[in-house]
Design a protein around this motif. Structure first.
Motif, short mmCIF file in Angstrom:
data_model
loop_
_atom_site.label_atom_id
_atom_site.label_comp_id
_atom_site.label_asym_id
_atom_site.label_seq_id
_atom_site.Cartn_x
_atom_site.Cartn_y
_atom_site.Cartn_z
N LEU A 187 -4.92 7.96 -7.14
CA LEU A 187 -4.87 7.80 -5.80
C LEU A 187 -6.41 7.88 -5.21
O LEU A 187 -6.97 8.79 -5.60
CB LEU A 187 -4.01 8.81 -5.02
N TYR A 188 -6.58 7.19 -4.03
CA TYR A 188 -8.01 7.16 -3.49
C TYR A 188 -9.04 6.83 -4.77
O TYR A 188 -10.09 7.44 -4.56
CB TYR A 188 -8.32 8.58 -2.93
N GLY B 239 0.79 -1.32 0.00
CA GLY B 239 0.01 0.22 0.00
C GLY B 239 0.83 1.22 0.00
O GLY B 239 0.71 2.22 -0.70
N VAL C 40 -4.14 3.13 -0.28
CA VAL C 40 -4.18 3.82 -1.44
C VAL C 40 -5.83 4.25 -1.97
O VAL C 40 -5.94 4.77 -2.69
CB VAL C 40 -3.75 2.90 -2.54
N ALA D 82 -2.90 -2.32 -6.32
CA ALA D 82 -2.27 -2.80 -4.76
C ALA D 82 -2.67 -4.30 -4.61
O ALA D 82 -1.62 -5.06 -4.46
CB ALA D 82 -2.86 -1.92 -3.86
N SER E 250 1.13 9.20 -5.54
CA SER E 250 0.92 10.30 -4.71
C SER E 250 1.39 11.62 -5.54
O SER E 250 1.82 11.44 -6.68
CB SER E 250 1.50 10.50 -3.41
N ALA F 233 -6.78 2.51 -7.79
CA ALA F 233 -5.63 2.23 -7.07
C ALA F 233 -5.73 0.89 -6.12
O ALA F 233 -4.75 0.11 -6.05
CB ALA F 233 -5.51 3.49 -6.49
N VAL G 60 2.49 1.69 -3.15
CA VAL G 60 1.62 2.30 -4.48
C VAL G 60 1.36 3.52 -4.03
O VAL G 60 1.03 4.36 -4.96
CB VAL G 60 0.27 1.39 -4.56
N TYR G 61 0.95 3.93 -3.14
CA TYR G 61 0.71 5.42 -2.66
C TYR G 61 1.89 6.24 -3.10
O TYR G 61 1.58 7.49 -3.52
CB TYR G 61 0.78 5.44 -1.00
#
Lengths: 235, 249
Positions: free
Chosen positions: A97-98, A78, A177, A106, A86, A102, A81-82
């Motif tokens: 992201l979010y 996580g 994520v 992950a 980001s 995403a 990937v974040y």
């Protein structure tokens, strides 16, 4: 004890009444995990077959890496990937992201090594039996791999379901994520964590029960598949 | 040198040797300080059924695997006429069948052999009749009996109409009825012009099937003679011992 019993009653009521929030969360969870597992299978089956029958430089290292990453810590995945998605990461421009995408990314990273490593094991075992036959028949490398993958299909389903189980129950990576945004990225595991911390035990329990039922269903499917495989003697 | 150690072999114009399709010269294989093949030389001609006869562990199957290109000799020279080495099929002692129906097994083989899709249905029907498997066409191959599996393996091997059919003790674990079916298929293949090399340790089977016999003993060729001569008056001590039913050590 009274509170716990009351929470169970409320949880069953939510399930029986098909509560809209509950249904939305369950549906998104299934969508994200199914997409992730399908992509992981598309990557993991050929990769596993390549590791099993391929002869190329770096195969041993790739094999060790695949096996080692079977147990990747979800929070680390996580986090990675974040960092990639980001605003300061290399893929910030994609604005992923979010988002459920995403979360799928992950989960693909978590599940692909599992599918690939299990595929490699299954295909390698089958290749011991088929190798001489396919060589004498003059099968090309592609024909060999497709033959092995098709004939190992029952075992590969097991690998896919093992991956599904891992992704479906995972919370750390999708929390980081996905952000657990209501109506956007809230899935069962992240919702359970949130609702429990809020003390909203009814929804948490309802989600927990559904999660447990789906896990049981996955395992039952696995057993049925194995049993049907034995009955038809195709594997 | 090719990966499988097999050299292309040009057929001779000499009437005495022009039927030679496989020639082995001084083949050696050793593993763990033990010689599995020690200076094996022979020439196999077409047509007919050549039997590699000998006790277990003599090296018969190794010779077959060398001809099939499944392994390499440590030294020596194995030459096969290219049109033959490009058109061979092998049936194993323990039949290998795919995890699919009988029909799908044959379809898979024809696909690999490059048979056009339009011709496959008819060819599969022919092969099913040939191997007496029509009623079992949709049965999962893994569910067949040992004899049925071996008939399927024979049908699959014949699917490509091979010029050379290699049989590695195909009846070793079969009952007399199943053995008779495999022998019938083998004779039928030989009669249609396919050269057959049959590995067996069964003297009676060799007598029933062989046109010529290569007696293999301790990784060497003890003798190579026409079958009639071998069973009436073998030229080697090993041949005489084998035919008297004594254990050939």
């Amino acid at each position: 004890m009274q509170d716990l019993w009351g929470s169970f009653q409320a949880a069953f009521a939510l399930i029986v009444q098909m509560d809209a929030d509950l249904a939305e969360i369950v549906l998104l969870s299934l969508q994200v995990t199914t997409a992730a597992v399908l992509i992981a299978c598309l990557l993991g089956f050929p990769l596993g077959a390549l590791l099993a029958v391929g002869r190329f430089p770096g195969r041993a290292i790739l094999s060790v890496l695949t096996n080692a990453t079977m147990g990747l810590p979800p929070v680390v995945v996580g986090l990675l990937v974040y960092l990639m998605l980001s605003q300061s990461g290399p893929f910030a421009v994609l604005n992923l992201l979010y988002t459920p995408t995403a979360m799928i990314i992950a989960q693909v990273i978590l599940v692909t090594p599992i599918v690939a490593a299990l595929t490699a094991q299954v295909v390698e075992d089958l290749n011991v039996e088929y190798d001489d036959l396919l060589r004498v028949m003059g099968a090309s490398r592609l024909q060999t791999v497709t033959t092995l993958l098709w004939d190992a299909r029952a075992s590969l389903m097991t690998a896919a379901l093992a991956g599904f189980g891992r992704a479906f129950a995972e919370v750390g990576a999708v929390m980081i994520v996905g952000g657990n945004i209501n109506h956007v990225t809230r899935v069962m595991t992240t919702a359970i964590a949130l609702e429990t911390s809020k003390g909203a035990l009814a929804l948490a329990l309802a989600l927990g029960i559904v999660l447990l039922m789906i896990s049981i269903l996955i395992n039952a499917s696995l057993m049925a598949l194995r049993s049907s495989t034995r009955t038809t003697a195709h594997a | 040198m090719p990966e499988n150690n097999i050299l292309p072999f040009r057929q001779s114009d000499d009437p005495n040797t022009r039927d030679v399709i496989i020639q082995a010269e001084d083949l050696y294989i050793s593993r763990a300080d033990r010689n599995l093949l020690s200076g094996v030389s022979f020439a196999i001609t077409q047509p007919g059924i050549t039997t590699l006869l000998g006790p277990n562990g003599a090296g018969k199957s190794l010779i077959l695997r060398l001809i099939a290109g499944l392994m390499m000799a440590d030294s020596g020279r194995l030459s096969i006429v290219p049109s033959i080495s490009n058109s061979l099929a092998l049936v194993f002692q323990t039949p290998v069948v795919l995890r699919r129906s009988v029909h799908a097994n044959l379809n898979h083989a024809l696909k690999i052999y490059g048979t056009p899709k339009s011709e496959r249905v008819g060819r599969i029907a022919e092969l099913l009749v040939l191997a007496d498997l029509t009623s079992l066409a949709q049965t999962p191959a893994k569910r067949l009996s040992g004899g049925e599996k071996q008939r399927l393996a024979m049908a699959r091997a014949l699917a490509a109409r091979p010029k050379l059919l290699l049989l590695d003790e195909p009846t070793a674990s079969l009952d007399p009825h199943a053995t008779a079916a495999i022998e019938r298929l083998t004779r039928s293949a030989a009669a249609s012009g396919t050269k057959v090399i049959l590995v067996t340790h069964d003297r009676m089977q060799a007598e029933r099937m062989a046109d010529d016999v290569l007696l293999v003993h301790r990784g060497r060729i003890a003798e190579h003679t026409p079958a009639t001569q071998f069973f009436e008056a073998p030229t080697s001590e090993e041949g005489r011992t084998f035919l008297t039913g004594q254990i050939l050590l």
